[in-house]
Motif scaffolding. Structure first.
Motif, PDB file in Angstrom:
ATOM      1  N   SER A 288       0.827  -1.203   0.000  1.00 37.91           N
ATOM      2  CA  SER A 288       0.000   0.000   0.000  1.00 37.91           C
ATOM      3  C   SER A 288       0.860   1.251   0.000  1.00 37.91           C
ATOM      4  O   SER A 288       1.891   1.311   0.684  1.00 37.91           O
ATOM      5  CB  SER A 288      -0.915   0.026   1.232  1.00 37.91           C
ATOM      6  OG  SER A 288      -1.758  -1.107   1.262  1.00 37.91           O
ATOM      7  N   PHE A 289       0.418   2.231  -0.775  1.00 38.16           N
ATOM      8  CA  PHE A 289       1.029   3.559  -0.811  1.00 38.16           C
ATOM      9  C   PHE A 289      -0.062   4.547  -0.412  1.00 38.16           C
ATOM     10  O   PHE A 289      -1.081   4.670  -1.096  1.00 38.16           O
ATOM     11  CB  PHE A 289       1.543   3.883  -2.211  1.00 38.16           C
ATOM     12  CG  PHE A 289       2.567   2.910  -2.721  1.00 38.16           C
ATOM     13  CD1 PHE A 289       3.920   3.186  -2.622  1.00 38.16           C
ATOM     14  CD2 PHE A 289       2.176   1.712  -3.307  1.00 38.16           C
ATOM     15  CE1 PHE A 289       4.868   2.297  -3.096  1.00 38.16           C
ATOM     16  CE2 PHE A 289       3.110   0.813  -3.788  1.00 38.16           C
ATOM     17  CZ  PHE A 289       4.462   1.100  -3.678  1.00 38.16           C
ATOM     18  N   ASP A 290       0.144   5.257   0.694  1.00 35.45           N
ATOM     19  CA  ASP A 290      -0.898   6.119   1.250  1.00 35.45           C
ATOM     20  C   ASP A 290      -0.396   7.554   1.330  1.00 35.45           C
ATOM     21  O   ASP A 290       0.475   7.875   2.143  1.00 35.45           O
ATOM     22  CB  ASP A 290      -1.307   5.613   2.632  1.00 35.45           C
ATOM     23  CG  ASP A 290      -2.562   6.295   3.153  1.00 35.45           C
ATOM     24  OD1 ASP A 290      -2.941   7.334   2.596  1.00 35.45           O
ATOM     25  OD2 ASP A 290      -3.156   5.783   4.117  1.00 35.45           O
ATOM     26  N   TRP A 291      -0.970   8.409   0.448  1.00 37.06           N
ATOM     27  CA  TRP A 291      -0.626   9.829   0.461  1.00 37.06           C
ATOM     28  C   TRP A 291      -1.773  10.669   1.024  1.00 37.06           C
ATOM     29  O   TRP A 291      -1.915  11.834   0.673  1.00 37.06           O
ATOM     30  CB  TRP A 291      -0.304  10.301  -0.951  1.00 37.06           C
ATOM     31  CG  TRP A 291       0.978   9.732  -1.496  1.00 37.06           C
ATOM     32  CD1 TRP A 291       2.242  10.160  -1.236  1.00 37.06           C
ATOM     33  CD2 TRP A 291       1.101   8.633  -2.400  1.00 37.06           C
ATOM     34  NE1 TRP A 291       3.163   9.403  -1.924  1.00 37.06           N
ATOM     35  CE2 TRP A 291       2.489   8.449  -2.650  1.00 37.06           C
ATOM     36  CE3 TRP A 291       0.197   7.776  -3.018  1.00 37.06           C
ATOM     37  CZ2 TRP A 291       2.972   7.454  -3.497  1.00 37.06           C
ATOM     38  CZ3 TRP A 291       0.674   6.773  -3.851  1.00 37.06           C
ATOM     39  CH2 TRP A 291       2.044   6.624  -4.081  1.00 37.06           C
ATOM     40  N   GLY A 292      -2.598  10.068   1.861  1.00 32.20           N
ATOM     41  CA  GLY A 292      -3.727  10.800   2.432  1.00 32.20           C
ATOM     42  C   GLY A 292      -4.941  10.725   1.528  1.00 32.20           C
ATOM     43  O   GLY A 292      -5.720   9.785   1.582  1.00 32.20           O
ATOM     44  N   ALA A 293      -5.122  11.726   0.673  1.00 27.20           N
ATOM     45  CA  ALA A 293      -6.275  11.743  -0.228  1.00 27.20           C
ATOM     46  C   ALA A 293      -6.173  10.700  -1.324  1.00 27.20           C
ATOM     47  O   ALA A 293      -7.184  10.324  -1.929  1.00 27.20           O
ATOM     48  CB  ALA A 293      -6.433  13.129  -0.853  1.00 27.20           C
ATOM     49  N   PHE A 294      -4.970  10.215  -1.581  1.00 32.18           N
ATOM     50  CA  PHE A 294      -4.755   9.253  -2.667  1.00 32.18           C
ATOM     51  C   PHE A 294      -4.061   8.020  -2.108  1.00 32.18           C
ATOM     52  O   PHE A 294      -3.049   8.123  -1.420  1.00 32.18           O
ATOM     53  CB  PHE A 294      -3.904   9.888  -3.768  1.00 32.18           C
ATOM     54  CG  PHE A 294      -3.694   8.999  -4.957  1.00 32.18           C
ATOM     55  CD1 PHE A 294      -4.770   8.443  -5.631  1.00 32.18           C
ATOM     56  CD2 PHE A 294      -2.412   8.720  -5.412  1.00 32.18           C
ATOM     57  CE1 PHE A 294      -4.567   7.624  -6.731  1.00 32.18           C
ATOM     58  CE2 PHE A 294      -2.197   7.913  -6.509  1.00 32.18           C
ATOM     59  CZ  PHE A 294      -3.282   7.361  -7.178  1.00 32.18           C
ATOM     60  N   ARG A 295      -4.631   6.836  -2.394  1.00 34.98           N
ATOM     61  CA  ARG A 295      -4.085   5.585  -1.887  1.00 34.98           C
ATOM     62  C   ARG A 295      -4.066   4.558  -3.013  1.00 34.98           C
ATOM     63  O   ARG A 295      -5.024   4.458  -3.797  1.00 34.98           O
ATOM     64  CB  ARG A 295      -4.928   5.065  -0.721  1.00 34.98           C
ATOM     65  CG  ARG A 295      -4.465   3.723  -0.161  1.00 34.98           C
ATOM     66  CD  ARG A 295      -5.436   3.192   0.882  1.00 34.98           C
ATOM     67  NE  ARG A 295      -5.091   1.835   1.301  1.00 34.98           N
ATOM     68  CZ  ARG A 295      -4.396   1.540   2.380  1.00 34.98           C
ATOM     69  NH1 ARG A 295      -3.963   2.515   3.170  1.00 34.98           N
ATOM     70  NH2 ARG A 295      -4.131   0.295   2.688  1.00 34.98           N
ATOM     71  N   VAL A 296      -3.000   3.776  -3.069  1.00 34.11           N
ATOM     72  CA  VAL A 296      -2.860   2.710  -4.061  1.00 34.11           C
ATOM     73  C   VAL A 296      -2.507   1.410  -3.346  1.00 34.11           C
ATOM     74  O   VAL A 296      -1.605   1.382  -2.500  1.00 34.11           O
ATOM     75  CB  VAL A 296      -1.769   3.046  -5.100  1.00 34.11           C
ATOM     76  CG1 VAL A 296      -1.568   1.873  -6.056  1.00 34.11           C
ATOM     77  CG2 VAL A 296      -2.138   4.299  -5.876  1.00 34.11           C
ATOM     78  N   ASP A 297      -3.231   0.352  -3.681  1.00 29.31           N
ATOM     79  CA  ASP A 297      -2.918  -0.996  -3.214  1.00 29.31           C
ATOM     80  C   ASP A 297      -2.633  -1.863  -4.432  1.00 29.31           C
ATOM     81  O   ASP A 297      -3.403  -1.839  -5.413  1.00 29.31           O
ATOM     82  CB  ASP A 297      -4.097  -1.606  -2.444  1.00 29.31           C
ATOM     83  CG  ASP A 297      -4.358  -0.899  -1.136  1.00 29.31           C
ATOM     84  OD1 ASP A 297      -3.548  -1.039  -0.221  1.00 29.31           O
ATOM     85  OD2 ASP A 297      -5.383  -0.189  -1.043  1.00 29.31           O
ATOM     86  N   LEU A 298      -1.569  -2.621  -4.344  1.00 37.11           N
ATOM     87  CA  LEU A 298      -1.266  -3.538  -5.441  1.00 37.11           C
ATOM     88  C   LEU A 298      -0.588  -4.773  -4.874  1.00 37.11           C
ATOM     89  O   LEU A 298      -0.047  -4.761  -3.758  1.00 37.11           O
ATOM     90  CB  LEU A 298      -0.406  -2.858  -6.508  1.00 37.11           C
ATOM     91  CG  LEU A 298       0.900  -2.185  -6.079  1.00 37.11           C
ATOM     92  CD1 LEU A 298       2.059  -3.172  -6.044  1.00 37.11           C
ATOM     93  CD2 LEU A 298       1.232  -1.033  -7.027  1.00 37.11           C
ATOM     94  N   GLY A 299      -0.629  -5.847  -5.648  1.00 40.33           N
ATOM     95  CA  GLY A 299      -0.028  -7.082  -5.159  1.00 40.33           C
ATOM     96  C   GLY A 299      -0.189  -8.220  -6.137  1.00 40.33           C
ATOM     97  O   GLY A 299      -0.665  -8.051  -7.266  1.00 40.33           O
ATOM     98  N   GLY A 300       0.204  -9.385  -5.675  1.00 41.14           N
ATOM     99  CA  GLY A 300       0.121 -10.582  -6.498  1.00 41.14           C
ATOM    100  C   GLY A 300      -0.110 -11.800  -5.634  1.00 41.14           C
ATOM    101  O   GLY A 300       0.003 -11.745  -4.396  1.00 41.14           O
ATOM    102  N   PHE A 301      -0.434 -12.912  -6.275  1.00 38.75           N
ATOM    103  CA  PHE A 301      -0.711 -14.133  -5.524  1.00 38.75           C
ATOM    104  C   PHE A 301      -0.437 -15.351  -6.401  1.00 38.75           C
ATOM    105  O   PHE A 301      -0.455 -15.289  -7.641  1.00 38.75           O
ATOM    106  CB  PHE A 301      -2.163 -14.153  -5.020  1.00 38.75           C
ATOM    107  CG  PHE A 301      -3.206 -13.977  -6.100  1.00 38.75           C
ATOM    108  CD1 PHE A 301      -3.734 -15.071  -6.773  1.00 38.75           C
ATOM    109  CD2 PHE A 301      -3.666 -12.711  -6.427  1.00 38.75           C
ATOM    110  CE1 PHE A 301      -4.695 -14.893  -7.754  1.00 38.75           C
ATOM    111  CE2 PHE A 301      -4.630 -12.534  -7.412  1.00 38.75           C
ATOM    112  CZ  PHE A 301      -5.149 -13.632  -8.080  1.00 38.75           C
TER     113      PHE A 301
END
Length: 669
Positions: A288-301
């Motif tokens: 997760s990347f959390d810049w307050g108003a903007f957040r991105v979650d990414l991953g794999g499995f």
């Protein structure tokens, strides 16, 4: 009852003997001894539900902690709109809004996830036994198109089981159950947390001879996760799950057998030593990347799975699924935007052998199966005024199913699908604790391997059903949820008009395979939950589901009702007392059973099942609990494998669970 049931009886007597004092026990109440110690994850999930313009709810571990937690039925019994019926052991039918009615095995039309990563295989089929509900902090249920946030575009929606972390479940937690039918179950978990690192892990094991013949089961499961806070902006979490599940299959019974001798197994199941054994390993990461108003979650499995499944033949499969996902959320002022996507690709080495008393005989099929399912989705939420939110979004999905046959007269084949499903919604909040919602959405459901490759012709040869197409539906939904004083409610009314529902038909020139697309069908119903808590020591919770599923001027079945799901299902539980001492009698009532056949000639009888759970604080950090089911020993039919025509000799019925008593201890330190 077995000896283990009698061993549980003294504990039950202890709880019941103190019921008159339950109302006075609140003064001794402390936090419940359950798997979680902090509510952060559940609170976040409930906040997301409050932003959803449609049917959704959160089920916390606290809601089912006193039950013998064997399957999803034990966790979701009071989730509105979720139809769950046990078949045997950990096998259940799970359906939301009539999803997967044509399937008498596995599941279809529903996305199951653990910690946001799908358990479904790449062709969207799956085995829900791989979800271990005793591990969960909570479950999120998003019905129908409201599951857009998980990239789901199916009729049923999505169920996401969320496990604890080292920050929400610090310390050690132990649980042990014993019950009827030589049932034993144990759980050990531990969580630790530092400034930037936390970890949580759990091991569970269970064994049972089951309430029917030839239904022995045992399982060993592990789940763990490690979280790293790399900076004030970046964090990552790694997950690992392992399942080793052995489950004998007792088979379906005839109508008379299910109502008179429900304990017996079918002769074919015993002769073929039928079973479903699963060994699976799932590894995943979410960053997760959390810049307050903007957040991105990414991953794999990566999901590796081995299935050994002796039934009419021995199905022996090894599969490997790989996938990745991303989700971006932006929220500023009156505007919120979500954009996400997911890709799943799987390969299966599928073999079938002659079944010789559960062992491999001659090889009859060796095929390489490949599937892909991918989607990209987005949603925009705008608040023109504080009380009103307007929502628009959609999901585009595509995929393929492919088979290359190495050994067999079966044929190679491939079929591709794609669909776009828009969604529009409105959420109105006249007060802080009251919401009204409405939405209109489309869903699309791709056929899995079981529908794409079927036996066709004379003699029958397994080949691709090239004319099969996705099941599509338009759904209109309105509802409300909220609380006022002592009352909490959740109500949704929906109407889905389907085109191409995957059902069973008599084959002919225009219908080449037994499972094929219907012309037009209708699914409509009511999903309601009502909880009343007039005092701290009394809570009454109820769920009611009305389901009206039918054909619409079908050439073979006219306007007949669809089988499997009854019109009315009602559950109620009254919890009396506090965490220090409580008892909770419950009732499940099906006034009239569903039809068993598409011709609507055979209907199963209704029933009412009585049960009770209870719990008591027996020491600091130690609780005891009991769970008694089907107290009266009612014989009834729970689930059905639907058929076009049913006769007295048709073995398509599964009886409800027999009377059972279980008890256990929970401890946290």
């Amino acid at each position: 009852m077995t000896k283990t049931a009698y061993r549980a009886a003294p504990l039950l007597a202890l709880v019941l003997s103190f019921v008159p004092a339950a109302a006075h026990a609140a003064a001794a109440e402390a936090d419940a001894t359950i798997i979680v110690t902090a509510p952060e994850l559940t609170d976040e999930a409930e906040a997301r539900v409050q932003k959803t313009a449609g049917g959704a709810d959160v089920v916390s571990h606290q809601d089912y902690a006193d039950k013998s937690i064997v399957s999803l039925r034990d966790t979701l019994a009071f989730s509105p709109g979720v139809y769950l019926q046990p078949r045997y052991g950990q096998e259940v039918r799970i359906s939301i809004r009539g999803s997967g009615l044509s399937r008498g095995f596995h599941m279809r039309g529903l996305t199951l996830l653990q910690d946001g990563v799908p358990v479904n295989l790449a062709d969207d089929n799956g085995d829900f036994q791989e979800l271990e509900p005793i591990f969960f902090d909570h479950l999120e249920v998003y019905r129908g198109a409201n599951a857009l946030r998980f990239g789901s575009g199916t009729l049923g929606g999505a169920v996401n089981g969320v496990t604890p972390t080292g920050r929400t479940a610090e310390g050690f937690y132990l649980r042990g159950d014993v019950g009827s039918f030589d049932s034993y179950r144990g759980l050990v978990s531990a969580g630790v947390a530092g400034d930037r690192v936390d970890a949580w892990a759990a091991v569970s094991a269970d064994t049972s001879s089951g309430d029917r013949d030839h239904v022995n089961r045992r399982s060993f499961r592990f789940h763990g996760n490690v979280g790293l806070k790399l900076s004030d902006i970046v964090s990552t979490r790694f997950y690992a799950s392992y399942n080793d599940i052995k489950q004998e299959i007792p088979g379906a019974l005839t109508f008379d057998q299910a109502l008179t001798t429900p304990r017996v197994a079918s002769a074919a199941a015993v002769a073929g030593d039928q079973a479903r054994d699963i060994v699976s390993l799932r590894l995943q990461n979410r960053t997760s990347f959390d810049w307050g108003a903007f957040r991105v979650d990414l991953g794999g499995f990566v999901n590796a799975k081995s299935l050994y499944h002796p039934i009419f033949q021995v199905i022996d499969q090894d599969s490997l699924d790989l996938g990745g996902f991303f989700r971006a959320d932006y929220a500023s002022g009156p505007i919120e935007v979500t954009l996400g996507g997911e890709l799943r690709r799987g390969s299966t080495d599928a073999r079938q052998f002659v079944n010789i008393a559960g062992r491999r005989g001659a090889l009859v099929l060796d095929a390489d199966q490949t599937a892909r399912t991918a989607n990209i989705y987005g949603e925009v939420r705008v608040r023109p005024v504080e009380q009103l939110t307007l929502i628009a979004g959609g999901v585009y999905a595509d995929g393929f199913r492919k088979r290359r046959v190495n050994v067999s007269t079966s044929r190679d084949g491939r079929i591709d699908f794609d669909a776009f499903s828009p969604k529009f919604g409105v959420l109105f909040e006249p007060g802080a604790d009251v919401q009204f919602f409405a939405n209109y959405s489309r869903s699309a459901e791709f056929p899995g391997f079981g529908e794409v490759f079927q036996n066709i012709g004379t003699p029958p040869i397994s080949q691709v059903v090239s004319t099969i197409r996705p099941q599509r539906a338009w759904t209109a939904e309105v509802g409300t949820r909220g609380n006022a004083g002592i009352v909490n409610w959740d109500l949704a009314l929906y109407r889905s008009t389907l085109k191409g529902e995957l059902l069973q038909f008599t084959t002919n020139v225009s219908i080449p395979a037994a499972t094929f697309n219907a012309d037009r069908t209708l699914h409509q119903g009511v999903e309601a939950a009502l909880e009343i808590a007039p005092t701290d020591w009394l809570r009454l919770r109820q769920v009611y589901t009305y389901s009206d599923f039918r054909f619409r001027n079908d050439s073979e079945f006219g306007d007949n009702r669809l089988p499997v799901v009854p019109k009315h299902v009602y559950r109620v539980e009254a919890r009396i007392g506090s965490d220090a001492l409580h008892i909770a009698p419950n009732v499940e009532w099906v006034p009239d059973g569903p039809f068993a056949d598409y011709r609507n000639l055979v209907q199963t009888p209704g029933y009412a099942l009585l049960g009770v759970t209870g719990g008591a604080r027996i020491g600091e950090g130690i609780d005891a609990f009991v769970d008694i089911r089907n107290i009266t020993g009612k014989k009834a039919i729970g689930d059905i494998s639907a058929a076009i025509t049913v006769t007295p000799a048709s073995a398509v019925y599964y009886p409800v669970e027999r009377r059972a008593v279980s008890a256990g201890i929970r401890a946290r330190f």
